[in-house]
Design an enzyme around this catalytic site. Structure first.
Site, PDB file in Angstrom:
ATOM      1  N   HIS A  49       0.834  -1.180   0.000  1.00  0.00           N
ATOM      2  CA  HIS A  49       0.000   0.000   0.000  1.00  0.00           C
ATOM      3  C   HIS A  49       0.880   1.246   0.000  1.00  0.00           C
ATOM      4  O   HIS A  49       2.102   1.167   0.207  1.00  0.00           O
ATOM      5  CB  HIS A  49      -0.929  -0.001   1.213  1.00  0.00           C
ATOM      6  CG  HIS A  49      -1.979  -1.079   1.146  1.00  0.00           C
ATOM      7  ND1 HIS A  49      -2.946  -1.255   2.107  1.00  0.00           N
ATOM      8  CD2 HIS A  49      -2.213  -2.044   0.212  1.00  0.00           C
ATOM      9  CE1 HIS A  49      -3.727  -2.273   1.779  1.00  0.00           C
ATOM     10  NE2 HIS A  49      -3.293  -2.772   0.641  1.00  0.00           N
ATOM     11  N   GLU A  51       1.386   3.789   2.003  1.00  0.00           N
ATOM     12  CA  GLU A  51       2.146   4.139   3.199  1.00  0.00           C
ATOM     13  C   GLU A  51       3.407   3.284   3.322  1.00  0.00           C
ATOM     14  O   GLU A  51       4.511   3.803   3.565  1.00  0.00           O
ATOM     15  CB  GLU A  51       1.273   3.961   4.451  1.00  0.00           C
ATOM     16  CG  GLU A  51      -0.012   4.768   4.424  1.00  0.00           C
ATOM     17  CD  GLU A  51      -1.208   4.017   3.846  1.00  0.00           C
ATOM     18  OE1 GLU A  51      -2.319   4.208   4.358  1.00  0.00           O
ATOM     19  OE2 GLU A  51      -1.018   3.235   2.879  1.00  0.00           O
ATOM     20  N   CYS A  76      -5.176   1.542   6.399  1.00  0.00           N
ATOM     21  CA  CYS A  76      -5.935   0.349   6.786  1.00  0.00           C
ATOM     22  C   CYS A  76      -5.426  -0.204   8.118  1.00  0.00           C
ATOM     23  O   CYS A  76      -4.256  -0.038   8.482  1.00  0.00           O
ATOM     24  CB  CYS A  76      -5.852  -0.714   5.693  1.00  0.00           C
ATOM     25  SG  CYS A  76      -4.197  -1.393   5.438  1.00  0.00           S
ATOM     26  N   CYS A  85      -1.369  -1.165   7.409  1.00  0.00           N
ATOM     27  CA  CYS A  85      -0.495   0.000   7.238  1.00  0.00           C
ATOM     28  C   CYS A  85      -0.306   0.739   8.559  1.00  0.00           C
ATOM     29  O   CYS A  85       0.730   1.364   8.787  1.00  0.00           O
ATOM     30  CB  CYS A  85      -1.083   0.944   6.195  1.00  0.00           C
ATOM     31  SG  CYS A  85      -1.001   0.290   4.519  1.00  0.00           S
ATOM     32  N   ASP A 200     -24.329  -8.335 -33.142  1.00  0.00           N
ATOM     33  CA  ASP A 200     -23.016  -7.710 -33.364  1.00  0.00           C
ATOM     34  C   ASP A 200     -21.841  -8.675 -33.218  1.00  0.00           C
ATOM     35  O   ASP A 200     -20.748  -8.398 -33.715  1.00  0.00           O
ATOM     36  CB  ASP A 200     -22.818  -6.546 -32.389  1.00  0.00           C
ATOM     37  CG  ASP A 200     -23.770  -5.395 -32.638  1.00  0.00           C
ATOM     38  OD1 ASP A 200     -24.468  -5.423 -33.668  1.00  0.00           O
ATOM     39  OD2 ASP A 200     -23.818  -4.460 -31.806  1.00  0.00           O
ATOM     40  N   GLU A 284     -23.611  -1.120 -22.294  1.00  0.00           N
ATOM     41  CA  GLU A 284     -23.595  -0.743 -23.708  1.00  0.00           C
ATOM     42  C   GLU A 284     -24.861  -1.144 -24.464  1.00  0.00           C
ATOM     43  O   GLU A 284     -24.901  -1.094 -25.685  1.00  0.00           O
ATOM     44  CB  GLU A 284     -22.357  -1.353 -24.388  1.00  0.00           C
ATOM     45  CG  GLU A 284     -21.050  -0.789 -23.850  1.00  0.00           C
ATOM     46  CD  GLU A 284     -19.930  -0.809 -24.872  1.00  0.00           C
ATOM     47  OE1 GLU A 284     -20.213  -0.856 -26.081  1.00  0.00           O
ATOM     48  OE2 GLU A 284     -18.774  -0.796 -24.455  1.00  0.00           O
ATOM     49  N   GLY A 286     -28.508  -3.423 -25.467  1.00  0.00           N
ATOM     50  CA  GLY A 286     -29.180  -2.506 -26.374  1.00  0.00           C
ATOM     51  C   GLY A 286     -30.300  -1.687 -25.768  1.00  0.00           C
ATOM     52  O   GLY A 286     -30.331  -1.404 -24.558  1.00  0.00           O
ATOM     53  N   VAL A 289     -32.379  -3.036 -22.797  1.00  0.00           N
ATOM     54  CA  VAL A 289     -31.562  -3.128 -21.585  1.00  0.00           C
ATOM     55  C   VAL A 289     -31.385  -1.746 -20.976  1.00  0.00           C
ATOM     56  O   VAL A 289     -31.556  -1.551 -19.761  1.00  0.00           O
ATOM     57  CB  VAL A 289     -30.186  -3.759 -21.902  1.00  0.00           C
ATOM     58  CG1 VAL A 289     -29.241  -3.612 -20.705  1.00  0.00           C
ATOM     59  CG2 VAL A 289     -30.348  -5.222 -22.262  1.00  0.00           C
ATOM     60  N   HIS A 290     -31.080  -0.760 -21.802  1.00  0.00           N
ATOM     61  CA  HIS A 290     -30.942   0.611 -21.308  1.00  0.00           C
ATOM     62  C   HIS A 290     -32.246   1.086 -20.672  1.00  0.00           C
ATOM     63  O   HIS A 290     -32.245   1.731 -19.619  1.00  0.00           O
ATOM     64  CB  HIS A 290     -30.533   1.539 -22.448  1.00  0.00           C
ATOM     65  CG  HIS A 290     -29.060   1.592 -22.674  1.00  0.00           C
ATOM     66  ND1 HIS A 290     -28.510   1.849 -23.893  1.00  0.00           N
ATOM     67  CD2 HIS A 290     -28.011   1.423 -21.826  1.00  0.00           C
ATOM     68  CE1 HIS A 290     -27.188   1.841 -23.802  1.00  0.00           C
ATOM     69  NE2 HIS A 290     -26.867   1.585 -22.557  1.00  0.00           N
TER      70      HIS A 290
END
Length: 351
Positions: A49, A51, A76, A85, A200, A284, A286, A289-290
């Site tokens: 990490h 730190e 953390c 850390c 597609d 994305e 179609g 779905v959107h």
């Protein structure tokens, strides 16, 4: 003075861009007598990490005693792929810790700072907090809202169509295509419906700039795509695939996993992705779905790439279904960007 050093820590954090997977971008600066003695960042998932990285990069370890650590995110205090850390900070002899943002992850969430204070270390929090939060928008959203951040992305003609009906339709130019593939790598999952896959035949991959490529997610309740094993999603194992389907199927490639839900809904799909640690989803399409995401209100941003083409007629509308609507939705943070011969429009859903 605190702001100056925190700004340097924020800049340091960006060195881990697209390499930390589900971990946040974090940067650290260690200062002694108004002089930077070490810099560090979380550079790769599973590695040190920020730190600890800064502590290890201090050329004169003796200078760490009574120094000040500037870190963009709360240290953390639990053991994961790396030890806490907070313990490394105590062992290094650092006497002051200045933090940009508290960590929303419940494994940390105040525990790190509480432990440091219990060890006699002075703690200051909230320095350039807004700027520090910008480093990890999806990480923050995931833990603060208990679901992935969702972007609805589409490429549309000037008359608002996405395709000639039932036919793969290329709308954007090469420059925009490269931009979109690069943009995909900002997210941990790319999601499409079955029609997009069947028409597609996409690979659904990014530019390959992320150490951990986005998971490819497909919504196919009836399991229609399983009858087309020649599709690229089955033949290309470059990234994992989650297929949400109620159809029982076996003998799939090792990179493909089927997820069966008791009820097929956007809420349940996002809950399943949340449980799989997916912090952000690039949807994305179609069109249906959107629209399902719109209806659910479980989305956060919309991106449209508008092209100088016209389809007309019965071309597929960008976001559509048989759902009845009676009002518009106002969006916020609207922005416009020209890319190649296309225009990128983006806006966020109002809270």
């Amino acid at each position: 003075m605190h702001e100056t050093y925190m700004a340097q820590a924020i800049a340091e954090a960006r060195n881990g861009f697209r390499q930390t997977y589900t971990n946040p971008l974090v940067g650290a600066i260690i200062v002694k007598n108004n002089r930077v003695i070490a810099r560090g960042a979380h550079l790769q998932y599973g590695h040190e990490h920020a730190e600890k990285n800064a502590i290890l990069h201090c050329k004169v370890p003796e200078e760490l005693a009574n120094s000040t650590l500037y870190v963009t995110l709360e240290p953390c205090h639990h053991t994961g792929k790396q030890p806490p850390c907070t313990q490394a900070i105590v062992e290094a002899g650092i006497k002051k810790v200045v933090v940009g943002q508290l960590d929303p992850n419940p494994l940390v969430a105040g525990k790190g700072l509480a432990f440091l204070k219990s060890q006699g270390i002075e703690v200051i929090a909230g320095i350039l907090e807004k700027e520090a939060r910008v480093l990890n928008p999806h990480y923050n959203f995931y833990y603060e809202h208990q679901r992935p951040y969702v972007v609805l992305k589409q490429a549309v003609s000037l008359d608002g169509k996405i395709a000639v009906l039932g036919k793969r339709t290329a709308l954007t130019d090469d420059e925009t295509n490269r931009f979109v593939h690069d943009e995909r790598d900002n997210y941990q999952a790319i999601l499409v419906g079955a029609d997009t896959v069947l028409i597609d035949n996409p690979r659904l991959l990014g530019m390959g700039t992320s150490l951990y490529p986005p998971v490819r997610v497909i919504l196919d309740e009836a399991g229609r795509i399983f009858d087309k094993r020649e599709l690229q999603i089955f033949t290309d194992g470059s990234a994992p695939i989650f297929i949400f389907s109620n159809r029982k199927i076996s003998d799939l490639p090792s990179h493909v996993k089927v997820i069966d839900l008791p009820e097929f809904s956007i809420a349940n799909i996002l809950q399943a992705l949340y449980e799989k640690k997916i912090q952000s989803v690039y949807v994305e399409g179609g069109a249906q779905v959107h629209d399902a995401f719109l209806e659910s209100s479980l989305w956060d941003e919309m991106i449209s790439y508008v092209t100088p083409k016209v389809i007309g007629g019965n071309g597929r509308a960008a976001i559509s279904s048989s759902r009845q609507v009676d009002q518009t939705q106002d969006l916020a943070e609207f922005s416009v960007q020209t890319i190649g011969n296309n225009v990128r429009l983006s806006a966020k859903r109002r809270s």
